[in-house]
Design a protein around this motif. Structure first.
Motif, short mmCIF file in Angstrom:
data_model
loop_
_atom_site.label_atom_id
_atom_site.label_comp_id
_atom_site.label_asym_id
_atom_site.label_seq_id
_atom_site.Cartn_x
_atom_site.Cartn_y
_atom_site.Cartn_z
N ILE A 149 30.79 -16.92 63.80
CA ILE A 149 30.38 -18.27 65.34
C ILE A 149 31.75 -19.12 65.97
N SER A 150 31.81 -19.27 67.02
CA SER A 150 32.85 -20.44 67.33
C SER A 150 33.20 -21.43 67.00
N GLY A 151 31.94 -22.14 66.56
CA GLY A 151 32.58 -23.06 66.04
C GLY A 151 33.09 -22.96 64.94
N GLU A 152 32.96 -22.45 63.90
CA GLU A 152 34.01 -21.99 62.53
C GLU A 152 35.38 -21.75 62.77
N VAL A 153 35.13 -20.00 63.78
CA VAL A 153 37.13 -19.77 63.88
C VAL A 153 37.32 -20.28 64.67
N GLY A 154 36.76 -21.47 65.75
CA GLY A 154 37.57 -22.15 66.90
C GLY A 154 38.44 -21.15 68.20
N VAL A 155 38.06 -19.47 68.24
CA VAL A 155 37.64 -19.08 68.95
C VAL A 155 36.45 -18.53 69.61
N ALA A 156 36.53 -18.83 70.79
CA ALA A 156 35.04 -18.26 71.35
C ALA A 156 34.99 -16.81 72.53
N LYS A 157 34.36 -15.97 72.39
CA LYS A 157 34.14 -14.65 73.50
C LYS A 157 34.26 -15.53 74.73
N PRO A 158 35.45 -14.79 75.41
CA PRO A 158 35.85 -13.12 74.98
C PRO A 158 36.74 -13.35 74.58
N ASP A 159 37.85 -14.55 73.83
CA ASP A 159 39.50 -14.50 73.46
C ASP A 159 38.78 -13.05 71.91
N ALA A 160 40.17 -12.41 71.94
CA ALA A 160 40.15 -10.72 71.45
C ALA A 160 40.11 -11.21 69.71
N GLY A 161 40.61 -12.53 69.46
CA GLY A 161 40.66 -13.11 68.05
C GLY A 161 39.23 -13.84 67.32
N ILE A 162 38.51 -13.74 67.64
CA ILE A 162 36.81 -13.69 67.32
C ILE A 162 36.46 -12.79 67.22
N PHE A 163 36.69 -11.74 67.87
CA PHE A 163 36.19 -9.96 67.58
C PHE A 163 37.20 -9.35 66.40
N ALA A 164 38.53 -10.13 66.81
CA ALA A 164 39.43 -9.59 65.43
C ALA A 164 38.70 -9.83 63.83
N ALA A 165 38.22 -11.33 63.72
CA ALA A 165 37.99 -12.15 62.96
C ALA A 165 37.17 -11.02 62.16
N ALA A 166 35.77 -11.06 63.15
CA ALA A 166 34.28 -10.43 62.91
C ALA A 166 34.80 -8.68 62.33
N CYS A 167 36.05 -8.39 62.82
CA CYS A 167 36.85 -6.24 62.18
C CYS A 167 36.90 -7.46 60.93
N ALA A 168 37.71 -8.16 60.92
CA ALA A 168 38.14 -8.22 58.97
C ALA A 168 37.96 -8.78 58.68
N ARG A 169 36.31 -9.39 58.59
CA ARG A 169 35.19 -9.76 57.79
C ARG A 169 34.77 -8.84 57.58
N LEU A 170 34.38 -7.20 58.60
CA LEU A 170 33.92 -6.00 58.02
C LEU A 170 34.91 -5.21 56.72
N GLY A 171 35.36 -5.69 56.86
CA GLY A 171 36.80 -4.55 56.60
C GLY A 171 37.13 -3.50 57.09
N LEU A 172 37.43 -3.58 58.42
CA LEU A 172 36.72 -1.95 58.91
C LEU A 172 38.62 -2.85 60.42
N GLU A 173 38.97 -1.07 61.50
CA GLU A 173 39.94 -1.46 62.45
C GLU A 173 38.88 -1.83 63.94
N PRO A 174 39.67 -2.99 64.63
CA PRO A 174 38.81 -2.41 65.76
C PRO A 174 38.38 -1.45 66.85
N HIS A 175 39.03 -0.50 66.22
CA HIS A 175 38.09 1.28 66.53
C HIS A 175 36.95 1.60 65.81
N GLU A 176 37.16 1.04 64.38
CA GLU A 176 36.02 1.71 64.47
C GLU A 176 34.60 0.67 64.59
N VAL A 177 34.59 -0.04 65.33
CA VAL A 177 33.85 -1.26 65.62
C VAL A 177 32.87 -1.19 67.13
N ALA A 178 31.68 -1.47 67.38
CA ALA A 178 31.33 -1.83 67.97
C ALA A 178 30.67 -2.52 68.18
#
Length: 226
Positions: A139-168
């Motif tokens: 959630i943007s309110g928790e991670v401090g960045v919001a879509k479309p910033d790459a940081g929030i997508f990177a945070a999601a991938c990290a929590r899933l334990g996957l690289e960005p290219h492995e995630v849709a």
């Protein structure tokens, strides 16, 4: 697999229209409400104002557009009425639960990526029965960045334990969700429920229903030679 919440899984427009009817008796002023929401929510996402202030100021601005100027107290009272009605109307799209069930049965790890305040969005996720549906809630309110910033997508991938290219990632907003995900290295998927005649940029996949997502994942996103 990452998914947006509002107008992707949850029919936010339907609940918002119901809330507007509770506020003024009908939803004939929906275009004005939607435009006012876009303007004020952008200020929240940018961190200019907090969520509660945004809600009250949006309600005040909506009525001001029709010549009625509310005091702070009256604007807050009307917003409370509207918010209560909207929360009672929260509900999933018909295609949301079957899609989530398929994704889970397929063995995919699931995350939510949403631009919203933390407590409000977690309350919403629980209210629509999805509290235990995801491996990660970002959630943007928790991670401090919001879509479309790459940081929030990177945070999601990290929590899933996957690289960005492995995630849709799939969401209803072309620029915020699909293009933002693509630019962050994920597979960007635009859920174009309204069938808008807008060409998708290179590297962005388009579906008009979550019922189409399984086929897309199995066919179009399957690595070449697999």
């Amino acid at each position: 697999m990452c998914l947006d919440i509002d107008d992707t899984l949850l029919d936010n427009e339907a609940s918002s229209r119901q809330a507007l009817r509770a506020l003024v008796g009908n939803d004939g002023a929906w275009p004005v409400w939607r435009r006012t929401t876009e303007e004020h929510y952008a200020r929240f996402v940018e961190g200019e104002i907090d969520f509660d202030v945004m809600c009250t100021e949006r309600t005040r601005a909506f009525f001001a557009a029709f010549g009625e100027h509310l005091s702070d107290t009256e604007a807050a009272r009307r917003e409370d009425v509207r918010m209560a009605a909207m929360q009672r109307a929260w509900g999933l799209f018909d295609d949301a639960r079957p899609c989530l069930d398929w994704l889970r049965a397929a063995g995919l790890r699931l995350a939510v990526i949403t631009n919203a305040p933390s407590d409000y969005q977690r309350k919403k996720i629980a209210a629509i029965g999805l509290a235990d549906a995801f491996d990660a809630v970002v959630i943007s309110g928790e991670v401090g960045v919001a879509k479309p910033d790459a940081g929030i997508f990177a945070a999601a991938c990290a929590r899933l334990g996957l690289e960005p290219h492995e995630v849709a990632h799939v969401g209803d907003r072309l620029d915020t969700d699909a293009v933002g995900a693509r630019d962050a290295g994920l597979r960007g998927i635009w859920l174009n429920r309204a069938g808008k005649r807008r060409p998708a940029p290179e590297g962005v996949h388009v579906i008009t229903s979550l019922r189409q997502l399984p086929e897309l994942l199995v066919c179009d996103l399957e690595p070449a030679g697999a």
